[in-house]
Design a protein around this motif. Sequence first.
Motif, mmCIF file in Angstrom:
data_model
loop_
_atom_site.group_PDB
_atom_site.id
_atom_site.type_symbol
_atom_site.label_atom_id
_atom_site.label_comp_id
_atom_site.label_asym_id
_atom_site.label_seq_id
_atom_site.Cartn_x
_atom_site.Cartn_y
_atom_site.Cartn_z
ATOM 1 N N ARG A 1 0.810 -1.211 0.000
ATOM 2 C CA ARG A 1 0.000 0.000 0.000
ATOM 3 C C ARG A 1 0.850 1.271 0.000
ATOM 4 O O ARG A 1 0.495 2.262 -0.637
ATOM 5 N N HIS A 2 1.974 1.237 0.706
ATOM 6 C CA HIS A 2 2.805 2.440 0.855
ATOM 7 C C HIS A 2 4.108 2.355 0.056
ATOM 8 O O HIS A 2 5.044 3.092 0.338
ATOM 9 N N GLN B 1 5.243 5.877 -2.050
ATOM 10 C CA GLN B 1 5.723 6.956 -1.183
ATOM 11 C C GLN B 1 6.915 6.498 -0.344
ATOM 12 O O GLN B 1 7.858 7.264 -0.122
ATOM 13 N N THR C 1 -0.250 7.531 7.285
ATOM 14 C CA THR C 1 -1.610 8.049 7.430
ATOM 15 C C THR C 1 -2.320 8.079 6.087
ATOM 16 O O THR C 1 -3.549 8.053 6.025
ATOM 17 N N GLY C 2 -1.546 8.173 4.986
ATOM 18 C CA GLY C 2 -2.133 8.236 3.653
ATOM 19 C C GLY C 2 -2.795 9.567 3.342
ATOM 20 O O GLY C 2 -3.519 9.690 2.357
ATOM 21 N N ARG C 3 -2.526 10.586 4.166
ATOM 22 C CA ARG C 3 -3.194 11.883 4.009
ATOM 23 C C ARG C 3 -2.315 12.921 3.312
ATOM 24 O O ARG C 3 -2.798 13.992 2.962
#
Length: 222
Positions: A87-88, A91, A148-150
């Motif tokens: 998922r990350h 980034q 956080t994905g924000r």
Amino acid sequence: MFRFINYEKPGKGIDPNAPKKRPFFLFLELFCRKLFTIMQMNVVYLICCIPIITIGPATAAMTFIFREVSEERPIFLWNDFRKAMKRHFKQGFFVGLINAILWFMLILDGLILYSRLSVFTMIILGLLGIISIVFLMMQIYLYPLLITGRYTVLDIYKNAFLLALSKIYQTLGILFIIGLVSWALYSVAFLSLFLLAFFYFATVNFISVFFADRILKQFNMR
């Protein structure tokens, strides 16, 4: 003569009015209870870092695992780690790459300036040292902000910088604890390889995540 224990009878439970433990003592209790998880995580992390390009995503995934642990949520270590890494990944890769480039530049510039000492280069070296300390402080918040994905990558670095300065004493305190752990590692040289393999990286990450996550909550940045 003999008394049978009634296992269906409810226990006392947790007193809702009981005083909350201070973060440091809560950290120690949680660390001791989750020691085996920390050991497992250290091994998984090192295996996933063998291809160097995955260091950033693997660190992001480990940060996610320890955020869940610090919140005392149930985890399935390998499955949750794998999902978080996927998922990350994007980034995490860019943050890991930027960190590597910036640390390389800071260290290289420092060595060049140190080899040509003069009054002017000593001043520049001092400024470079301050920049390095601030960048080191930012590391505490980079990956907790990332998971956080924000935020965009630029926002992650900007917010990490602002948090490092606005919570300078707390951040330096976290770095002090990490420094003690690092000192302990090198003070027992005959165990260094064992500690690196089973404790060090996960322990440092757990310390960072546990305290950084509480600071992010204060600013509603979770």
